[in-house]
Design a protein around this motif. Structure first.
Motif, PDB file in Angstrom:
ATOM      1  N   PRO A 176       1.495 -77.246  -1.180  1.00 47.04           N
ATOM      2  CA  PRO A 176       0.476 -77.412  -0.137  1.00 47.04           C
ATOM      3  C   PRO A 176       0.111 -76.099   0.558  1.00 47.04           C
ATOM      4  O   PRO A 176      -0.954 -75.998   1.164  1.00 47.04           O
ATOM      5  N   PHE A 177       0.993 -75.105   0.446  1.00 49.18           N
ATOM      6  CA  PHE A 177       0.712 -73.810   1.071  1.00 49.18           C
ATOM      7  C   PHE A 177      -0.206 -72.960   0.192  1.00 49.18           C
ATOM      8  O   PHE A 177      -0.809 -71.999   0.662  1.00 49.18           O
ATOM      9  N   ALA A 178      -0.288 -73.300  -1.093  1.00 43.18           N
ATOM     10  CA  ALA A 178      -1.233 -72.640  -2.002  1.00 43.18           C
ATOM     11  C   ALA A 178      -2.568 -73.365  -2.015  1.00 43.18           C
ATOM     12  O   ALA A 178      -3.627 -72.740  -2.143  1.00 43.18           O
ATOM     13  N   ASP A 179      -2.529 -74.677  -1.849  1.00 47.95           N
ATOM     14  CA  ASP A 179      -3.746 -75.485  -1.862  1.00 47.95           C
ATOM     15  C   ASP A 179      -4.600 -75.157  -0.640  1.00 47.95           C
ATOM     16  O   ASP A 179      -4.184 -75.347   0.499  1.00 47.95           O
ATOM     17  N   GLY A 180      -5.802 -74.639  -0.866  1.00 44.75           N
ATOM     18  CA  GLY A 180      -6.704 -74.289   0.236  1.00 44.75           C
ATOM     19  C   GLY A 180      -6.274 -73.069   1.025  1.00 44.75           C
ATOM     20  O   GLY A 180      -6.713 -72.873   2.162  1.00 44.75           O
ATOM     21  N   TYR A 181      -5.418 -72.240   0.443  1.00 53.75           N
ATOM     22  CA  TYR A 181      -4.897 -71.055   1.143  1.00 53.75           C
ATOM     23  C   TYR A 181      -6.015 -70.206   1.734  1.00 53.75           C
ATOM     24  O   TYR A 181      -5.971 -69.829   2.916  1.00 53.75           O
TER      25      TYR A 181
END
Length: 766
Positions: free
Chosen positions: A296-301
């Motif tokens: 989730p920290f890469a998704d939409g970073y």
């Protein structure tokens, strides 16, 4: 904000910052994409005709408040005749062209519109067309999108981009102005200089002022960290460089640098400092998989990055691992990528050597900063060995065999290339065994060619198989093979090929024996470089292996402490490998007679873990006094384990003896001040284990006219001795003793390499 400030930005960076969005995705995309894209560009540009001008440099000064923003870039082409003017950008893609729409790739549209504005403004055009041409990388397919804008529309658009960009960059420039103002008032953050400290600071300042490189040997206790950081900041205050990178080899020395910057900030300095920590250490997930589907920290970073940057830069100056992790959680950002993005706007960066030197992980985004960056290399005695590994590469036959078994029924072409490498190594193994030859000065061209062909096949397979059975194994093999081919291209007289054969295994290493040329090349690109350490002795050796030149500066500063603070003793015992068994009892007796005599905290260092265990077992069989406690270094200790080990060293009324390994985690970079450490025992002279690779290195330097044995074994070994002994006296109040156990300390060569204050050690008999 200062008047008449000029700020330069490329068109690409301007629009990428404003239009940034999307996710981090570390899936394989291929290494020759840039090469393929260049070929496609050249093919399309060459077919445009006489009215087409390719690779047109465009620039303009855009006034914004008190700042002149210099915008510049190079557009792919301009088509112009009496009827129309078209600004064209060519983009290569692997996507199906029929799926593309005009709404895709807003950053590309932004880029071409800025080019169109600059050109129409300069040519006084009221209207201009822009074109995005998408081309397939591996075919002649292409698709065009064309739009037409008035100058007024483009003016409004560019104004909006500039306002958003400067809203962020204005705060960065304000921060730089605050930095420069506080640098004018900066004073040394301690009441006085230690002996020799001002000499080091002056040498660093002079080095930076004259764009030179400095090799500084400064004894433990000088205060090297602040003595290099402080004059570097003074130099930046005089516009000698704009950024600094503080390179370290260990976490502990990174923390010392953070503490030095923190002290300066507490004294009124405004300075943005970013610490970069390895991805594996800071990743919030159980498994490091930088893809939006898994993290989730890469998704939409990139959708959240600007908010995160603004927040942390507005509220923090010292951006340590802990601070970065806190803001990363707050804004749902990958902490590792966040630290890299923050580093672009920092005044000072603290990180490991590899982010500057290692071609596999070197931060390419910093390349433009080299000419304005001052490089400080802490504990520089570690760099040569680290660099040897960075610039070496190896492959193993078993890897190709195992991957081939997985791929055999999945892809025949890839399996064929894997089998070719496996068979090539097998055939070569037979030839080498017949000749009894395992070290070659030449690179193995036939093996390199087979691996290079396999790497190309890996690329093909990975592009069409982004997941599934065999993906992780092939990806790992791809990176190993790619590294092997890259090193083969750099292979020269500083390399040897070392082949290790054991049963069915064949291990081939392209070994960099002398990394000095690579270190020299990179450090000379910087504004100035300072190599410093307490143990760069002999200094000439380190200048040689770290790429020193005649015009470089050097300085050697002895210990600032009083002679009576340290007592040094010697004990004649042979610790050579053939005498190890006979040495155990004399060493145990020496530990008992020396470290049991006065209560306190002690560390005893051994040249290997195996030797440590032999002595420890014999020692523990003795009947020890009740007041004596022991702790022992374990293999592969975590950071938490290390903290627990060190926490035992506190002021005490009993005796603690810690057993540890020379060159290990407790022999360098730790501070046990005052009564936390009262004495150190050093067993042996620290020579590295005799290996084929060390012997090859010995011969390499022997052929160059140096003493090969000293270069490969003695100097690296004696450095470990100096580091271990340097744990003892860390401040003006510390006292203690060192016990050196080995008969080689009594020979002129080994004694002369010891620090001057150790050389007249007292012989302990009995």
């Amino acid at each position: 904000m200062d008047k008449n400030v000029s700020l330069k930005v490329s068109v690409r960076k301007l629009v990428e910052f404003v239009a940034m969005g999307g996710s981090i995705d570390s899936r394989f995309v291929g290494t020759n994409i840039m090469q393929e894209g260049t070929k496609t560009h050249q093919r399309l540009q060459g077919s445009r005709g006489e009215d087409y001008e390719k690779e047109v440099h465009l620039s303009m000064g855009y006034p914004y408040q008190s700042i002149l923003l210099q915008i510049e870039g190079r557009c792919d082409g301009i088509y112009r005749n009496e009827k129309v003017t078209i600004i064209e950008e060519i983009k290569t893609t692997a996507r199906d062209l029929t799926e593309l729409t005009e709404e895709d790739f807003p950053t590309y549209w932004a880029q071409v519109k800025v080019y169109a504005y600059i050109y129409s403004k300069q040519q006084e055009l009221e209207e201009i067309s822009v074109r995005l041409l998408f081309a397939k990388r591996e075919s002649l397919e292409e698709r065009l999108f064309t739009k037409t804008y008035s100058l007024l529309e483009l003016e409004e658009y560019v104004e909006g981009i500039v306002v958003e960009y400067m809203d962020f960059m204005g705060s960065i420039l304000d921060s730089v102005n605050k930095r420069n103002e506080t640098l004018k008032k900066l004073s040394f953050p301690f009441p006085s200089y230690r002996k020799g400290q001002k000499d080091l600071a002056k040498a660093v300042f002079k080095t930076i002022k004259e764009n030179k490189r400095l090799f500084a040997k400064a004894a433990t206790g000088i205060g090297k960290t602040i003595s290099t950081i402080y004059p570097t900041l003074l130099a930046i205050g005089e516009n000698k460089g704009q950024k600094m990178i503080y390179l370290t080899a260990k976490t502990v020395t990174r923390q010392v640098a953070e503490e030095a910057f923190q002290r300066l900030v507490e004294n009124g300095l405004h300075l943005n400092v970013v610490t970069i920590t390895a991805k594996e250490k800071v990743c919030f997930q159980e498994e490091v998989r930088c893809q939006k589907e898994f993290c989730p920290f890469a998704d939409g970073y990139y959708d959240r990055l600007k908010a995160g940057l603004k927040d942390i830069l507005a509220n923090e100056l010292i951006m340590s691992r802990q601070v970065i992790e806190a803001y990363s959680r707050k804004h749902m950002l990958c902490p590792f990528e966040f630290s890299l993005d923050l580093a672009m706007y920092a005044d000072a960066i603290i990180c490991d050597y590899n982010y500057f030197f290692d071609p596999k992980v070197r931060l390419q985004r910093w390349s433009e900063f080299h000419r304005d960056t001052i490089v400080l290399i802490d504990e520089a005695h570690n760099l040569a060995d680290r660099a040897r590994e960075m610039y070496s590469a190896s492959i193993s036959k078993s890897t190709f065999l195992q991957t081939g078994r997985i791929i055999k029924n999945i892809d025949k072409e890839l399996y064929g290339k894997l089998k070719a490498v496996n068979d090539g190594l097998l055939e070569w193994k037979k030839e080498l065994l017949e000749k009894d030859l395992f070290v070659l000065k030449e690179k193995p061209h036939h093996i390199v060619e087979l691996v290079a062909a396999l790497v190309e096949e890996y690329e093909r397979w990975l592009k069409v198989n982004p997941s599934g059975v065999g993906y992780e194994e092939v990806l790992t093999c791809f990176y190993d093979g790619q590294d092997f081919v890259r090193v083969a291209k750099e292979y020269n007289g500083n390399f040897n090929t070392i082949v290790t054969i054991h049963k069915s295994e064949v291990h081939v290493k392209l070994a960099c024996l002398d990394p000095s040329a690579a270190i020299r090349s990179l450090t000379k690109k910087a504004y100035a470089t300072v190599f410093f350490s307490a143990t760069m002795q002999p200094l000439g050796y380190y200048q040689t292996v770290l790429g020193g030149e005649k015009e470089d500066y050097h300085i050697s500063i002895d210990s600032p402490f009083k002679a009576e603070q340290l007592a040094v003793y010697g004990k004649k015992v042979s610790t050579k490998y053939r005498d190890r068994d006979d040495s155990i009892e004399p060493i145990v007796r020496s530990i008992i007679s020396t470290f049991h005599s006065k209560r306190g905290n002690y560390l005893v260092f051994f040249p290997s873990y195996e030797y440590l265990l032999q002595v420890y077992d014999a020692y523990m069989k003795r009947e020890l006094p009740d007041h004596v406690r022991t702790i022992i270094q374990q293999p592969a200790m975590t950071e938490a384990d290390r903290e627990i080990y060190l926490s035992n060293f506190q002021a005490r009324t009993d005796t603690l003896i810690g057993f540890a390994v020379l060159g290990g985690i407790f022999a360098e970079g730790i501070d046990l001040v005052g009564d936390r450490l009262n004495g150190v025992g050093i067993i042996g002279v620290g020579l590295p284990k005799i290996t084929l690779e060390r012997d090859v290195m010995k011969q390499h330097f022997q052929d160059l006219g140096y003493n090969g044995f000293d270069f490969a074994y003695v100097y690296p070994g004696m450095n470990k001795i100096q580091q271990a002994g340097g744990r003892l006296i860390r401040s003006e109040m510390d006292t203690g003793f060192i016990l050196l156990i080995d008969d080689r300390y009594y020979t002129p060569k080994y004694r002369s390499i010891l620090p001057p204050e150790w050389q007249n050690f007292i012989d302990v008999r009995g």
